[in-house]
Design an enzyme around this catalytic site. Structure first.
Site, mmCIF file in Angstrom:
data_model
loop_
_atom_site.group_PDB
_atom_site.id
_atom_site.type_symbol
_atom_site.label_atom_id
_atom_site.label_comp_id
_atom_site.label_asym_id
_atom_site.label_seq_id
_atom_site.Cartn_x
_atom_site.Cartn_y
_atom_site.Cartn_z
ATOM 1 N N LYS A 78 -6.677 -45.453 35.646
ATOM 2 C CA LYS A 78 -7.218 -44.282 36.056
ATOM 3 C C LYS A 78 -8.785 -44.334 35.537
ATOM 4 O O LYS A 78 -8.755 -44.677 34.428
ATOM 5 C CB LYS A 78 -6.819 -42.901 36.041
ATOM 6 C CG LYS A 78 -7.082 -41.895 36.957
ATOM 7 C CD LYS A 78 -6.213 -42.149 38.217
ATOM 8 C CE LYS A 78 -6.809 -40.866 39.120
ATOM 9 N NZ LYS A 78 -6.046 -40.875 40.359
HETATM 10 P P1 NAD Z 1 -11.389 -33.861 47.020
HETATM 11 O O1 NAD Z 1 -12.390 -33.718 45.972
HETATM 12 O O2 NAD Z 1 -11.562 -34.437 48.392
HETATM 13 O O3 NAD Z 1 -10.763 -32.346 47.480
HETATM 14 C C1 NAD Z 1 -10.297 -31.329 46.481
HETATM 15 C C2 NAD Z 1 -10.239 -29.962 47.349
HETATM 16 O O4 NAD Z 1 -9.631 -29.260 46.327
HETATM 17 C C3 NAD Z 1 -11.540 -29.647 47.646
HETATM 18 O O5 NAD Z 1 -11.379 -28.937 48.910
HETATM 19 C C4 NAD Z 1 -12.122 -28.547 46.382
HETATM 20 O O6 NAD Z 1 -12.668 -27.275 46.848
HETATM 21 C C5 NAD Z 1 -10.531 -28.011 46.155
HETATM 22 N N1 NAD Z 1 -10.396 -27.435 44.769
HETATM 23 C C6 NAD Z 1 -10.980 -27.825 43.731
HETATM 24 N N2 NAD Z 1 -10.770 -27.029 42.656
HETATM 25 C C7 NAD Z 1 -10.040 -26.208 42.995
HETATM 26 C C8 NAD Z 1 -9.188 -24.860 42.785
HETATM 27 N N3 NAD Z 1 -9.352 -24.706 41.114
HETATM 28 N N4 NAD Z 1 -8.672 -24.013 43.226
HETATM 29 C C9 NAD Z 1 -8.359 -24.657 44.773
HETATM 30 N N5 NAD Z 1 -8.948 -25.699 45.297
HETATM 31 C C10 NAD Z 1 -9.965 -26.314 44.732
HETATM 32 O O7 NAD Z 1 -10.062 -34.573 46.570
HETATM 33 P P2 NAD Z 1 -8.871 -35.085 47.145
HETATM 34 O O8 NAD Z 1 -9.227 -36.685 47.116
HETATM 35 O O9 NAD Z 1 -8.614 -34.395 48.251
HETATM 36 O O10 NAD Z 1 -7.798 -35.080 45.857
HETATM 37 C C11 NAD Z 1 -6.991 -33.988 45.694
HETATM 38 C C12 NAD Z 1 -5.909 -34.029 44.832
HETATM 39 O O11 NAD Z 1 -5.030 -35.120 45.409
HETATM 40 C C13 NAD Z 1 -6.160 -34.681 43.466
HETATM 41 O O12 NAD Z 1 -5.126 -34.017 42.766
HETATM 42 C C14 NAD Z 1 -5.947 -36.173 43.833
HETATM 43 O O13 NAD Z 1 -5.781 -36.986 42.344
HETATM 44 C C15 NAD Z 1 -4.813 -36.246 44.572
HETATM 45 N N6 NAD Z 1 -4.686 -37.489 45.122
HETATM 46 C C16 NAD Z 1 -5.888 -38.038 46.076
HETATM 47 C C17 NAD Z 1 -5.660 -39.279 46.538
HETATM 48 C C18 NAD Z 1 -6.860 -39.627 47.490
HETATM 49 O O14 NAD Z 1 -6.583 -40.752 48.308
HETATM 50 N N7 NAD Z 1 -8.078 -39.125 47.530
HETATM 51 C C19 NAD Z 1 -4.626 -39.965 46.611
HETATM 52 C C20 NAD Z 1 -3.298 -39.630 45.861
HETATM 53 C C21 NAD Z 1 -3.513 -38.287 45.009
#
Ligand code: NAD
Length: 425
Positions: free
Chosen positions: A115
């Site tokens: 990471k």
């Molecule tokens: P992103 O930045 O695209 O979206 C994150 C979302 O969460 C946004 O809508 C933001 O406004 C919201 N958010 C942020 N802080 C918040 C809070 N305190 N309360 C409520 N909502 C909040 O990120 P993403 O890529 O969608 O990732 C989201 C989660 O999924 C993370 O934990 C990430 O590690 C995990 N993840 C992502 C992927 C990927 O392919 N992008 C893969 C596996 C896991």
């Protein structure tokens, strides 16, 4: 079914990596895993911290801090996203890297776990500043990167454009284009069809398999989604296209709730215009805390870590939780949910759609031969369905919750790899 959780996990106030280590230790005890595997899994193999200058648009210079951590390469090159967030810490990055090692093992793709992160608020940077920051960070962690050593992907606060800049910076250091050094990159430079929505699609597959297992009709299910980004947005669209009722969705400012089902297209257009889902005309504005406690069939936390904690776990009314985010549930909350009969599909299984399609993208980039979206989605579904069935089988056979079962499956695979490779020299 009476499921058991190891009951000695650390509190949510403990460092994030300690919480992951605790569960690794508990499962190693249960499985009698070789000591060398336990020792290796409880540490990260490499931790690089960099402090680097970036020229800002106002003519000044700022120093930023970044990390790249390789937790394990026992089963193959290390794989893991890069996060841009103002609150990210080395401890969080280590925990996320360890989750990647476990995740790649659960779904049996030939990767280890890593990471990376930069402590910054990407929303406060101009596009040029973001590019300069990304290129300098990529140059500073270049010694770890490579298509056969360590392969980044997007995470919170990063996107395909940022992957393109990393790919370009790495390629310049080599003197030729190296598309396979990152995944989640734009299609134009070797990205995979289906990668952008893959994590959300994987959450949808897990929801469908879980509903089937519980005899729930997914088409009649009500769903609440926390987070409106890559994962939450794609998953919500998929649920809606399957005919489910997405009754609530939130972002960092709050949520929108309509018990009859949200008009998702309208809500996402409203977010694009206003910057948030709150104050949407066809919904009631609610807080994130209220969203987590809504009466619904499926809850999809897809925002950030530590959202379901000891204090609010008892108020969760969903029958199923699909962990779209990494680490959204603390160990104490996990026990409360389990005692209340809520089936939690753990992050290392639920959100593995992203790394599965990253693996497919890496394979396509290495062989310069590309597949259509239907083929990619078929592979994703097959790999995910197999992994879900294996975890469920362990959960039923060993009478443990799905998280413990997923850790058991992963640690068996990792310990075999560590054992057969041996210790150098
Ligand atoms: P992103 O930045 O695209 O979206 C994150 C979302 O969460 C946004 O809508 C933001 O406004 C919201 N958010 C942020 N802080 C918040 C809070 N305190 N309360 C409520 N909502 C909040 O990120 P993403 O890529 O969608 O990732 C989201 C989660 O999924 C993370 O934990 C990430 O590690 C995990 N993840 C992502 C992927 C990927 O392919 N992008 C893969 C596996 C896991």
């Amino acid at each position: 079914m009476n499921l058991r959780r190891p009951n000695s996990s650390k509190s949510s106030g403990e460092p994030a990596f300690d919480n992951v280590r605790k569960l690794i230790n508990d499962v190693c005890d249960r499985l009698n895993i070789e000591e060398v595997c336990r020792l290796k899994m409880c540490e990260c193999e490499r931790e690089l911290t960099v402090h680097f200058p970036v020229k800002m648009d106002d003519g000044g210079v700022k120093i930023f801090t970044g990390f790249r951590v390789r937790h394990s390469d026992a089963r193959g090159p290390s794989k893991g996203g890069i996060r841009y967030h103002p609150d990210v810490t080395l401890d969080e990055v280590k925990a996320l890297a360890a989750l990647m090692t476990l995740k790649t093992a659960v779904v049996n793709v030939p990767f280890g776990g890593a990471k990376g992160a930069v402590v910054c608020n990407p929303k406060a940077l101009s596009l040029r500043e973001l590019e300069r920051l990304t290129r300098r960070y990529a140059a500073d962690i270049n010694i770890l990167l490579g298509p056969k050593s360590d392969i980044p992907a997007p995470d919170v606060g990063t996107n395909p454009q940022i992957m393109a800049w990393i790919m370009d910076t790495y390629s310049i250091s080599k003197g030729y284009a190296v598309p396979a050094v990152v995944t989640g990159k734009p299609i134009e430079i070797g990205g995979s069809k289906g990668r952008f929505g893959a994590t959300g699609r994987g959450c949808g597959i897990n929801a469908s398999l879980t509903a089937k297992h519980l005899g729930m009709n997914l088409k009649e299910a009500t769903i609440a989604v926390q987070g409106c980004g890559n994962v939450g947005g794609a998953a919500a669209k998929l649920f809606a296209s399957e005919g489910c009722r997405v009754i609530a969705m939130s972002d960092s400012q709050g949520g929108a709730y309509n018990p009859k089902g949200l008009d998702l297209e309208g809500l996402l257009a409203h977010k694009r215009e206003s910057g948030s889902v709150i104050s949407f005309k066809d919904a009631e504005t609610i807080t994130n805390a209220e969203l987590l406690g809504l009466q619904c069939d499926i809850l999809l936390p897809a925002a950030i870590e530590r959202q379901i904690v000891e204090a609010n776990a008892a108020s969760v009314k969903a029958r199923i939780i699909i962990e779209g985010a990494n680490g959204p549930t603390t160990p104490e909350a996990d026990r409360i949910l389990c005692d209340n009969g809520i089936l939690v599909v753990p992050d290392i299984l639920a959100n593995s759609g992203g790394v599965i399609v990253s693996y497919l993208e890496w394979v396509q980039s290495l062989q310069s031969f590309f597949w259509d979206e239907a083929e990619v989605n078929d592979y994703l579904e097959k790999i995910m369905t197999n992994a879900f069935a294996e975890v469920l089988e362990i959960s039923q056979h060993e009478r443990v919750d799905m998280r413990t079962a997923a850790y058991m499956l992963a640690l068996r695979r990792i310990s075999c790899a560590i054992s057969v490779r041996g210790i150098y020299p």
